[in-house]
Design a protein around this motif. Sequence first.
Motif, mmCIF file in Angstrom:
data_model
loop_
_atom_site.group_PDB
_atom_site.id
_atom_site.type_symbol
_atom_site.label_atom_id
_atom_site.label_comp_id
_atom_site.label_asym_id
_atom_site.label_seq_id
_atom_site.Cartn_x
_atom_site.Cartn_y
_atom_site.Cartn_z
ATOM 1 N N ALA A 120 66.794 -21.265 -27.238
ATOM 2 C CA ALA A 120 67.457 -20.012 -27.848
ATOM 3 C C ALA A 120 66.364 -19.394 -28.860
ATOM 4 C CB ALA A 120 68.683 -20.362 -28.315
ATOM 5 N N GLU A 121 65.722 -20.270 -29.671
ATOM 6 C CA GLU A 121 64.947 -19.823 -30.751
ATOM 7 C C GLU A 121 63.949 -18.746 -30.345
ATOM 8 O OE1 GLU A 121 62.834 -22.859 -32.710
ATOM 9 O OE2 GLU A 121 64.480 -23.964 -33.304
ATOM 10 N N GLY A 123 66.661 -10.279 -29.418
ATOM 11 C CA GLY A 123 67.561 -9.682 -28.360
ATOM 12 C C GLY A 123 69.023 -9.855 -29.005
ATOM 13 N N HIS A 124 69.483 -10.848 -29.490
ATOM 14 C CA HIS A 124 70.815 -11.061 -29.840
ATOM 15 C C HIS A 124 70.987 -10.282 -31.126
ATOM 16 C CE1 HIS A 124 71.985 -14.104 -26.717
ATOM 17 N NE2 HIS A 124 70.780 -14.667 -26.970
ATOM 18 N N ILE A 125 70.106 -10.203 -31.976
ATOM 19 C CA ILE A 125 70.196 -9.558 -33.226
ATOM 20 C C ILE A 125 70.423 -7.999 -32.844
ATOM 21 C CG2 ILE A 125 69.205 -8.663 -35.181
ATOM 22 C CD1 ILE A 125 67.762 -11.453 -35.521
ATOM 23 N N LYS A 126 69.500 -7.420 -31.771
ATOM 24 C CA LYS A 126 69.791 -6.138 -31.298
ATOM 25 C C LYS A 126 70.992 -5.909 -30.687
ATOM 26 C CE LYS A 126 64.842 -5.250 -30.394
ATOM 27 N NZ LYS A 126 64.022 -5.090 -29.071
ATOM 28 N N ARG A 127 71.770 -6.775 -30.336
ATOM 29 C CA ARG A 127 72.712 -6.637 -29.519
ATOM 30 C C ARG A 127 74.094 -6.463 -30.546
ATOM 31 N NH1 ARG A 127 75.661 -11.119 -25.387
ATOM 32 N NH2 ARG A 127 77.061 -9.749 -24.215
ATOM 33 N N ASP A 128 73.753 -7.370 -31.433
ATOM 34 C CA ASP A 128 74.754 -7.416 -32.668
ATOM 35 C C ASP A 128 74.693 -6.158 -33.354
ATOM 36 O OD1 ASP A 128 76.770 -8.955 -33.845
ATOM 37 O OD2 ASP A 128 75.388 -9.163 -35.736
ATOM 38 N N ALA A 129 73.712 -5.573 -33.314
ATOM 39 C CA ALA A 129 73.396 -4.261 -34.080
ATOM 40 C C ALA A 129 73.786 -2.992 -33.443
ATOM 41 C CB ALA A 129 72.024 -4.289 -34.585
ATOM 42 N N LEU A 170 72.522 -2.081 -30.546
ATOM 43 C CA LEU A 170 71.396 -1.493 -29.605
ATOM 44 C C LEU A 170 71.470 -2.022 -28.099
ATOM 45 C CD1 LEU A 170 68.474 -2.207 -32.371
ATOM 46 C CD2 LEU A 170 69.836 0.063 -31.880
ATOM 47 N N PRO A 171 70.920 -1.144 -27.326
ATOM 48 C CA PRO A 171 71.007 -1.380 -25.866
ATOM 49 C C PRO A 171 69.866 -2.741 -25.652
ATOM 50 C CG PRO A 171 69.255 0.376 -26.264
ATOM 51 C CD PRO A 171 70.295 0.026 -27.621
ATOM 52 N N VAL A 172 70.555 -3.599 -24.929
ATOM 53 C CA VAL A 172 69.799 -4.632 -24.399
ATOM 54 C C VAL A 172 70.250 -5.069 -22.991
ATOM 55 C CG1 VAL A 172 69.744 -5.838 -26.645
ATOM 56 C CG2 VAL A 172 71.888 -6.433 -25.175
ATOM 57 N N THR A 173 69.410 -5.792 -22.230
ATOM 58 C CA THR A 173 69.721 -6.289 -21.022
ATOM 59 C C THR A 173 70.028 -7.866 -21.177
ATOM 60 O OG1 THR A 173 68.274 -4.937 -19.961
ATOM 61 C CG2 THR A 173 68.910 -6.838 -18.860
ATOM 62 N N THR A 174 70.992 -8.440 -20.654
ATOM 63 C CA THR A 174 71.676 -9.944 -20.761
ATOM 64 C C THR A 174 71.490 -10.223 -19.396
ATOM 65 O OG1 THR A 174 73.154 -8.956 -22.376
ATOM 66 C CG2 THR A 174 73.733 -11.178 -21.267
ATOM 67 N N VAL A 175 70.981 -11.625 -19.348
ATOM 68 C CA VAL A 175 70.514 -12.409 -18.124
ATOM 69 C C VAL A 175 71.123 -13.841 -18.503
ATOM 70 C CG1 VAL A 175 69.081 -13.308 -16.618
ATOM 71 C CG2 VAL A 175 68.736 -11.049 -17.708
ATOM 72 N N LYS A 176 71.784 -14.314 -17.563
ATOM 73 C CA LYS A 176 72.414 -15.732 -17.957
ATOM 74 C C LYS A 176 71.379 -16.598 -16.939
ATOM 75 C CE LYS A 176 77.342 -15.166 -18.625
ATOM 76 N NZ LYS A 176 78.613 -15.531 -18.132
ATOM 77 N N TYR A 177 71.010 -17.848 -17.580
ATOM 78 C CA TYR A 177 70.111 -18.672 -17.229
ATOM 79 C C TYR A 177 70.700 -20.156 -16.933
ATOM 80 C CZ TYR A 177 66.132 -15.444 -17.056
ATOM 81 O OH TYR A 177 65.362 -14.307 -16.764
ATOM 82 N N ALA A 178 70.620 -21.113 -16.137
ATOM 83 C CA ALA A 178 71.075 -22.429 -15.939
ATOM 84 C C ALA A 178 69.999 -23.102 -16.426
ATOM 85 C CB ALA A 178 71.364 -22.552 -14.537
ATOM 86 N N LEU A 216 72.752 -20.688 -20.510
ATOM 87 C CA LEU A 216 72.175 -19.825 -21.568
ATOM 88 C C LEU A 216 72.039 -18.479 -21.235
ATOM 89 C CD1 LEU A 216 70.408 -19.905 -24.063
ATOM 90 C CD2 LEU A 216 68.427 -20.158 -22.668
ATOM 91 N N GLU A 217 72.773 -17.587 -22.174
ATOM 92 C CA GLU A 217 72.907 -16.198 -22.108
ATOM 93 C C GLU A 217 71.517 -15.551 -22.965
ATOM 94 O OE1 GLU A 217 76.369 -13.138 -21.928
ATOM 95 O OE2 GLU A 217 75.623 -13.561 -23.826
ATOM 96 N N VAL A 218 70.671 -14.746 -22.216
ATOM 97 C CA VAL A 218 69.705 -14.223 -22.932
ATOM 98 C C VAL A 218 69.886 -12.933 -23.023
ATOM 99 C CG1 VAL A 218 66.992 -14.215 -22.881
ATOM 100 C CG2 VAL A 218 68.101 -16.260 -22.285
ATOM 101 N N CYS A 219 69.350 -12.227 -24.039
ATOM 102 C CA CYS A 219 69.377 -10.942 -24.417
ATOM 103 C C CYS A 219 68.082 -10.516 -24.793
ATOM 104 C CB CYS A 219 70.255 -10.270 -25.508
ATOM 105 S SG CYS A 219 71.934 -10.676 -25.288
ATOM 106 N N VAL A 220 67.686 -9.223 -23.983
ATOM 107 C CA VAL A 220 66.434 -8.840 -24.260
ATOM 108 C C VAL A 220 66.374 -7.098 -24.235
ATOM 109 C CG1 VAL A 220 64.849 -10.799 -23.198
ATOM 110 C CG2 VAL A 220 65.676 -9.031 -21.986
#
Length: 219
Positions: free
Chosen positions: A126-127, A132-138, A140-148, A215-219
């Motif tokens: 996650a580090e 990406g998560h900070i952009k989402r919180d702000a 801003l547009p991000v792409t979210t992907v869920k990974y196992a 794990l949800e990843v934002c980029v």
Amino acid sequence: MFLFGLDTDQVSAEYTKRVVVTILVAATTSGATFAFTWWWARRQATRQWYAKEFLDRIIVSLNIFADGALKIRTVLERSLDEIFLNKLAVAKVWAAARATTTDNPVMPIAKEDRWFLLNFVLNAVAEHFVEGHIKRDAGLPVTTVKYALFLTCELVGDERIRKVRAMLVRHDVLENFPYPDTMPVLENPWHEDRIKTLRAASALYKKEPDNFLVLEVCV
């Protein structure tokens, strides 16, 4: 001057003798300890090299399926101690890595330990995706992907390196694996082993989903 039947010169000589003996014993012991530690570390390194087993390392890889091909990309590689911040956790991972087989490459971790061990890895991964998560919180547009995320230790050919591996694969791909009995295009011939691992993981996910963390990843 006398002290217990010894004059000052005798006492001084006896004290000096004891100090010298203490120093010599300490130096000899330290030297022997250093020599043994060096020999043992070299022996272990040599054994690992020729066995191609580096089970004190963990590599996290991203398994991508795109345009009919499998692409494997490294996210990070660390020592087990750097990821699993507890000696007992490291021992459990090492034991589970040793227990994998060709047919069952996913680590057989005790049910009560699965979440805790996987969470160590999830925190390290996650580090790498904080931005990406900070952009989402702000807003801003991000792409979210869920990974196992799951742990394996693949048994492969003699020429391949064996390590503890944490694998990331898209959640929906693991739920409905697109290559149950066929092969995608492979970047390297030995990636066929990875397809077999992912097939086994997909089957296990349907039966025991607690062997995995999402794990949800934002980029």
